[in-house]
Design a protein around this motif. Structure first.
Motif, PDB file in Angstrom:
ATOM      1  N   HIS A 161     -11.784  32.250  62.539  1.00 48.53           N
ATOM      2  CA  HIS A 161     -12.493  32.220  63.823  1.00 48.53           C
ATOM      3  C   HIS A 161     -13.995  32.293  63.573  1.00 48.53           C
ATOM      4  O   HIS A 161     -14.428  32.786  62.522  1.00 48.53           O
ATOM      5  CB  HIS A 161     -12.031  33.341  64.775  1.00 48.53           C
ATOM      6  CG  HIS A 161     -12.063  34.715  64.189  1.00 48.53           C
ATOM      7  ND1 HIS A 161     -11.700  35.831  64.889  1.00 48.53           N
ATOM      8  CD2 HIS A 161     -12.427  35.167  62.964  1.00 48.53           C
ATOM      9  CE1 HIS A 161     -11.832  36.899  64.131  1.00 48.53           C
ATOM     10  NE2 HIS A 161     -12.262  36.536  62.965  1.00 48.53           N
ATOM     11  N   THR A 194     -15.886  34.128  64.970  1.00 47.07           N
ATOM     12  CA  THR A 194     -16.325  35.517  65.103  1.00 47.07           C
ATOM     13  C   THR A 194     -16.720  36.064  63.716  1.00 47.07           C
ATOM     14  O   THR A 194     -17.488  37.017  63.616  1.00 47.07           O
ATOM     15  CB  THR A 194     -15.205  36.357  65.758  1.00 47.07           C
ATOM     16  OG1 THR A 194     -14.666  35.594  66.842  1.00 47.07           O
ATOM     17  CG2 THR A 194     -15.717  37.660  66.310  1.00 47.07           C
ATOM     18  N   ARG A 245      -6.929  27.445  60.975  1.00 46.80           N
ATOM     19  CA  ARG A 245      -5.918  28.427  61.343  1.00 46.80           C
ATOM     20  C   ARG A 245      -4.580  27.728  61.486  1.00 46.80           C
ATOM     21  O   ARG A 245      -4.515  26.623  62.012  1.00 46.80           O
ATOM     22  CB  ARG A 245      -6.297  29.014  62.699  1.00 46.80           C
ATOM     23  CG  ARG A 245      -5.756  30.379  62.961  1.00 46.80           C
ATOM     24  CD  ARG A 245      -5.995  30.750  64.405  1.00 46.80           C
ATOM     25  NE  ARG A 245      -7.394  30.829  64.784  1.00 46.80           N
ATOM     26  CZ  ARG A 245      -7.776  31.351  65.937  1.00 46.80           C
ATOM     27  NH1 ARG A 245      -6.910  31.824  66.800  1.00 46.80           N
ATOM     28  NH2 ARG A 245      -9.046  31.374  66.251  1.00 46.80           N
ATOM     29  N   ASN A 253      -7.493  42.953  71.128  1.00 46.17           N
ATOM     30  CA  ASN A 253      -8.024  42.446  69.864  1.00 46.17           C
ATOM     31  C   ASN A 253      -8.398  43.677  69.061  1.00 46.17           C
ATOM     32  O   ASN A 253      -8.872  44.659  69.635  1.00 46.17           O
ATOM     33  CB  ASN A 253      -9.323  41.659  70.070  1.00 46.17           C
ATOM     34  CG  ASN A 253      -9.116  40.403  70.879  1.00 46.17           C
ATOM     35  OD1 ASN A 253      -8.247  39.620  70.587  1.00 46.17           O
ATOM     36  ND2 ASN A 253      -9.935  40.232  71.918  1.00 46.17           N
ATOM     37  N   TYR A 312     -10.898  44.166  67.391  1.00 40.68           N
ATOM     38  CA  TYR A 312     -12.344  44.405  67.357  1.00 40.68           C
ATOM     39  C   TYR A 312     -12.991  44.551  68.719  1.00 40.68           C
ATOM     40  O   TYR A 312     -14.201  44.737  68.805  1.00 40.68           O
ATOM     41  CB  TYR A 312     -13.035  43.287  66.564  1.00 40.68           C
ATOM     42  CG  TYR A 312     -12.445  41.914  66.827  1.00 40.68           C
ATOM     43  CD1 TYR A 312     -11.344  41.462  66.103  1.00 40.68           C
ATOM     44  CD2 TYR A 312     -12.980  41.082  67.809  1.00 40.68           C
ATOM     45  CE1 TYR A 312     -10.781  40.216  66.346  1.00 40.68           C
ATOM     46  CE2 TYR A 312     -12.424  39.837  68.056  1.00 40.68           C
ATOM     47  CZ  TYR A 312     -11.319  39.412  67.323  1.00 40.68           C
ATOM     48  OH  TYR A 312     -10.758  38.187  67.577  1.00 40.68           O
ATOM     49  N   THR A 313     -12.238  44.425  69.810  1.00 41.11           N
ATOM     50  CA  THR A 313     -12.860  44.594  71.132  1.00 41.11           C
ATOM     51  C   THR A 313     -12.074  45.583  71.990  1.00 41.11           C
ATOM     52  O   THR A 313     -10.855  45.682  71.898  1.00 41.11           O
ATOM     53  CB  THR A 313     -12.942  43.253  71.899  1.00 41.11           C
ATOM     54  OG1 THR A 313     -11.666  42.629  71.869  1.00 41.11           O
ATOM     55  CG2 THR A 313     -13.976  42.327  71.327  1.00 41.11           C
ATOM     56  N   ASN A 326     -10.812  34.038  74.755  1.00 36.47           N
ATOM     57  CA  ASN A 326     -10.568  35.457  74.560  1.00 36.47           C
ATOM     58  C   ASN A 326     -11.935  36.121  74.543  1.00 36.47           C
ATOM     59  O   ASN A 326     -12.921  35.504  74.154  1.00 36.47           O
ATOM     60  CB  ASN A 326      -9.854  35.591  73.214  1.00 36.47           C
ATOM     61  CG  ASN A 326      -9.222  36.938  73.045  1.00 36.47           C
ATOM     62  OD1 ASN A 326      -9.540  37.885  73.765  1.00 36.47           O
ATOM     63  ND2 ASN A 326      -8.324  37.027  72.090  1.00 36.47           N
ATOM     64  N   SER A 327     -11.991  37.354  74.970  1.00 33.95           N
ATOM     65  CA  SER A 327     -13.308  37.971  75.071  1.00 33.95           C
ATOM     66  C   SER A 327     -13.184  39.484  75.024  1.00 33.95           C
ATOM     67  O   SER A 327     -12.074  40.027  75.045  1.00 33.95           O
ATOM     68  CB  SER A 327     -13.941  37.575  76.402  1.00 33.95           C
ATOM     69  OG  SER A 327     -13.174  38.128  77.465  1.00 33.95           O
ATOM     70  N   GLY A 328     -14.294  40.149  74.986  1.00 30.64           N
ATOM     71  CA  GLY A 328     -14.251  41.603  75.030  1.00 30.64           C
ATOM     72  C   GLY A 328     -15.590  42.210  74.647  1.00 30.64           C
ATOM     73  O   GLY A 328     -16.580  41.506  74.463  1.00 30.64           O
ATOM     74  N   PHE A 361     -17.326  44.457  71.767  1.00 30.73           N
ATOM     75  CA  PHE A 361     -17.052  44.881  70.391  1.00 30.73           C
ATOM     76  C   PHE A 361     -16.943  46.400  70.310  1.00 30.73           C
ATOM     77  O   PHE A 361     -17.709  47.130  70.950  1.00 30.73           O
ATOM     78  CB  PHE A 361     -18.133  44.363  69.438  1.00 30.73           C
ATOM     79  CG  PHE A 361     -17.969  42.906  69.099  1.00 30.73           C
ATOM     80  CD1 PHE A 361     -16.704  42.350  68.886  1.00 30.73           C
ATOM     81  CD2 PHE A 361     -19.079  42.070  68.967  1.00 30.73           C
ATOM     82  CE1 PHE A 361     -16.546  41.011  68.558  1.00 30.73           C
ATOM     83  CE2 PHE A 361     -18.929  40.730  68.646  1.00 30.73           C
ATOM     84  CZ  PHE A 361     -17.658  40.200  68.448  1.00 30.73           C
ATOM     85  N   ALA A 417     -18.757  39.719  73.990  1.00 28.05           N
ATOM     86  CA  ALA A 417     -18.553  38.516  73.181  1.00 28.05           C
ATOM     87  C   ALA A 417     -17.362  37.736  73.694  1.00 28.05           C
ATOM     88  O   ALA A 417     -16.481  38.294  74.343  1.00 28.05           O
ATOM     89  CB  ALA A 417     -18.316  38.906  71.728  1.00 28.05           C
ATOM     90  N   TRP A 418     -17.371  36.452  73.411  1.00 28.29           N
ATOM     91  CA  TRP A 418     -16.207  35.650  73.759  1.00 28.29           C
ATOM     92  C   TRP A 418     -16.057  34.495  72.771  1.00 28.29           C
ATOM     93  O   TRP A 418     -17.004  34.143  72.073  1.00 28.29           O
ATOM     94  CB  TRP A 418     -16.268  35.149  75.189  1.00 28.29           C
ATOM     95  CG  TRP A 418     -17.345  34.166  75.523  1.00 28.29           C
ATOM     96  CD1 TRP A 418     -17.224  32.821  75.620  1.00 28.29           C
ATOM     97  CD2 TRP A 418     -18.716  34.467  75.833  1.00 28.29           C
ATOM     98  NE1 TRP A 418     -18.422  32.255  75.976  1.00 28.29           N
ATOM     99  CE2 TRP A 418     -19.351  33.234  76.106  1.00 28.29           C
ATOM    100  CE3 TRP A 418     -19.463  35.629  75.905  1.00 28.29           C
ATOM    101  CZ2 TRP A 418     -20.705  33.150  76.442  1.00 28.29           C
ATOM    102  CZ3 TRP A 418     -20.805  35.554  76.238  1.00 28.29           C
ATOM    103  CH2 TRP A 418     -21.407  34.317  76.507  1.00 28.29           C
ATOM    104  N   GLY A 419     -14.867  34.029  72.705  1.00 33.19           N
ATOM    105  CA  GLY A 419     -14.608  32.950  71.762  1.00 33.19           C
ATOM    106  C   GLY A 419     -13.545  32.034  72.324  1.00 33.19           C
ATOM    107  O   GLY A 419     -12.721  32.441  73.137  1.00 33.19           O
TER     108      GLY A 419
HETATM  109  N1  LIG Z   1     -12.119  35.739  67.832  1.00 36.64           N
HETATM  110  C1  LIG Z   1     -11.361  35.531  69.017  1.00 36.64           C
HETATM  111  C2  LIG Z   1     -12.216  35.324  70.233  1.00 36.64           C
HETATM  112  C3  LIG Z   1     -13.048  36.509  70.588  1.00 36.64           C
HETATM  113  C4  LIG Z   1     -14.392  36.531  70.258  1.00 36.64           C
HETATM  114  C5  LIG Z   1     -15.157  37.620  70.598  1.00 36.64           C
HETATM  115  C6  LIG Z   1     -14.568  38.653  71.284  1.00 36.64           C
HETATM  116  C7  LIG Z   1     -13.245  38.646  71.610  1.00 36.64           C
HETATM  117  C8  LIG Z   1     -12.484  37.562  71.266  1.00 36.64           C
HETATM  118  C9  LIG Z   1     -10.471  34.315  68.831  1.00 36.64           C
HETATM  119  O1  LIG Z   1     -10.665  33.568  67.913  1.00 36.64           O
HETATM  120  O2  LIG Z   1      -9.588  34.090  69.621  1.00 36.64           O
END
Ligand SMILES: N[C@@H](Cc1ccccc1)C(=O)O
Length: 582
Positions: free
Chosen positions: A373, A375, A403, A470, A472-473, A494-496, A498, A516-518
């Motif tokens: 990711h 991230t 992935r 997650n 990390y979040t 996905n988001s959150g 940290f 953060a979000w991804g």
């Molecule tokens: N890394 C997560 C996305 C994400 C990023 C930042 C915060 C939370 C979630 C993913 O690949 O799905």
């Protein structure tokens, strides 16, 4: 049908003045007529010439008068040469519409004296309206004032040819009332029967245009990537920003500054092996492109997982889901102090956390991999940020991630046989986006606000958030958007926020928060461009649907070709890499 009509007409007439009128009058499709004309022209049965795209044609009423005479003329003719006729009697003799219009027009022309009795004022009249209508019917030009008067009486209308241009057609040097039957192929039967001697063969048309060449399109994913980058730049420069951290813009995180120059990169997951040579040592563009991707996407487990407080036993770290580098298999250097703090937070916690309570292994963190990711890019960036005096920042990155999807038996079996290459594309050519805002005192409200703003600008305003997990979040939210084609809500990101276990070991002050979000770019692309099947984005031929006509900047087709050669050609794979087929 169109062919018979055209050739038949020309047998008795000099020309078809206008293919559009010709088609309209016979209720034929003008497109068909034009195609037949072109074909006949090709064989010189007829000579065809382009004419303008619009023309006047008779309405039903106009056509009736062209055949039977104008109402005023019909009325005039019904009035006796001498004496008079009662209006009632006249009405009985004529069609009601003809009588009504005829009375007013013949009166206006001063052809008749209208009263209870009707009588002629002149002895001879010319039916000018009919003459004009016949002119129009034959495609001749008439004066503007005549057009105006016929148009006002709704006897003519302007006809636009939707498709192609109209043609005027005359007999050609090979004209015949019927097309000769010509053979297209010399068959075995022709030879056996001996009738080839008499056969007339169709000539080759060397002027025929071939199939239009496909090409020159921007891949939808790349369009969305461009759109996303633009949005990030806009978000920063807007004056009306609703949430707290206004006033500084998003910066793109460098995703390519961790390249270690080596001749070979081999990465393997549980299902396949990727290998590439150093870009500069390989002549082929396509492999160079892939190589660059592999080189740039290397990172190590530490930045991809450990720094993100992702425990070493986490299923995502399984060798089936992640491409680990075989060579070079481990990283050379990591910031030791920080590694120590990360180890502690995993093992025993700290900063108010109890940690995971397991034995953290450095060897695991050292393992090189292709980032799963973007991230992973964020974690390095945040660490670098934490080392400097604090300043709020907004970052984003869009780049390749590697992935594999969750494996089950059927998938694994299919994967080798049929779907391998496509699936692999998905696994390897995924574009990931990671973005973050780092500032003091941010809340979940800021995250929701910016996500709404972000996705609305992308054209996806139907959003829902769902609590998620997650490592990390905390809190974490999955982002869903409504897919019209599928008729359901699909996860798009996905988001959150940290976790302190991630930020505090980096060295951030305690009140600094990071929202953060991804996302992967495929899902939004599906929604925005109406793809119902994610695989349609990766097929042999991407159906560009409504988004054609962009200049081609996409390396996609070339990379794809490279993949096909690489994976399909097991001989090659075996010989050169000693890896066996996929
Ligand atoms: N890394 C997560 C996305 C994400 C990023 C930042 C915060 C939370 C979630 C993913 O690949 O799905």
């Amino acid at each position: 049908m169109a062919e018979e009509a055209i050739l038949g007409y020309l047998e008795h007439n000099e020309q078809i003045a206008d293919s559009g009128v010709f088609a309209a009058e016979r209720q034929l499709d003008h497109n068909d007529v034009v195609n037949v004309i072109k074909s006949l022209h090709g064989f010189r049965y007829v000579d065809a010439q382009n004419i303008k795209r619009e023309t006047w044609v008779l309405t039903d009423e106009g056509r009736k008068y062209a055949a039977e005479g104008s109402p005023e003329f019909q009325l005039f003719m019904a009035v006796p040469q001498e004496g008079s006729i009662s209006k009632d009697e006249l009405q009985k003799r004529l069609d009601p519409a003809v009588f009504k219009i005829g009375c007013s027009q013949a009166g206006k022309n001063r052809w008749v004296e209208m009263g209870k009795q009707v009588s002629r004022k002149v002895q001879n009249v010319e039916d000018k309206v009919r003459v004009l209508l016949l002119h129009v019917q034959e495609g001749h030009e008439i004066k503007q004032e005549d057009i105006n008067s016929l148009k006002a009486r709704k006897l003519i209308v302007l006809h636009f040819f939707e498709h192609g241009r109209a043609y005027s057609v005359t007999k050609g040097p090979n004209y015949a009332p019927q097309r000769k039957k010509v053979a297209t192929d010399l068959t075995r039967e022709n030879l056996q029967r001996g009738d080839w001697k008499e056969l007339e063969f169709k000539e080759y048309n060397f002027n025929a245009k071939g199939q239009p060449a496909e090409g020159g399109h921007l891949h939808p994913l790349l369009k969305v990537r461009k759109q996303l980058k633009d949005i990030f730049l806009q978000l920063g420069s807007d004056i009306f920003v609703l949430w707290s951290c206004a006033g500084y813009s998003f910066e793109e995180m460098p995703t390519n500054n961790y390249v270690e120059s080596r001749d070979v990169v081999i990465a393997a997951c549980g299902r396949c092996v990727l290998k590439c040579l150093h870009p500069t040592k390989n002549g082929s563009n396509a492999s160079a492109l892939l190589n660059v991707n592999l080189f740039l996407c290397q990172t190590c487990s530490f930045w991809n997982f450990d720094a993100l407080f992702q425990p070493q036993q986490h299923p995502a770290r399984d060798s089936h889901d992640t491409f680990f580098l075989q060579e070079p298999s481990t990283t050379r250097e990591l910031p030791e102090d920080y590694v120590e703090r990360v180890k502690r937070v995993h093992e025993v916690g700290g900063y108010g956390s109890r940690g995971y309570g397991y034995d953290w292994k450095r060897e695991e963190a050292n393992k090189n991999l292709l980032r799963t990711h973007t991230t992973a890019v964020s974690s390095r960036m945040l660490k670098a940020l934490a080392e400097k005096p604090f300043a709020p920042k907004r970052y984003f990155s869009i780049d390749r991630v590697f992935r594999n999807e969750a494996v089950d038996r059927t998938h694994l079996a299919e994967f080798h046989q049929i779907e391998g290459v496509d699936k692999l594309f998905y696994a390897m050519l995924d574009l990931g986006l990671a973005s973050l805002i780092c500032d003091r005192g941010l809340t979940l409200g800021d995250l929701i606000g910016v996500l709404k703003d972000f996705f609305t600008r992308l054209g996806m305003s139907q959003l829902r958030f769902k609590p998620a997990y997650n490592p990390y979040t905390e809190p974490s939210m999955e982002i869903f958007s409504y897919h019209e084609g599928l008729g359901k809500w699909v996860e798009i990101g996905n988001s959150g926020m940290f976790r302190p276990e991630m930020l505090l070991p980096m060295g951030f002050p305690e009140d600094v928060r990071v929202v953060a979000w991804g996302l992967s770019l495929e899902r939004p692309t599906m929604i925005l461009y109406g793809y119902n099947n994610i695989r349609d984005l990766f097929g042999h031929k991407v159906d560009l649907g409504s988004h054609q006509g962009e200049p081609n900047l996409s390396p996609w087709p070339r990379v794809k070709l490279w993949f096909f050669y690489f994976f399909r050609n097991s001989e090659y794979t075996r010989k050169h890499q000693g890896l066996g087929s996929l």
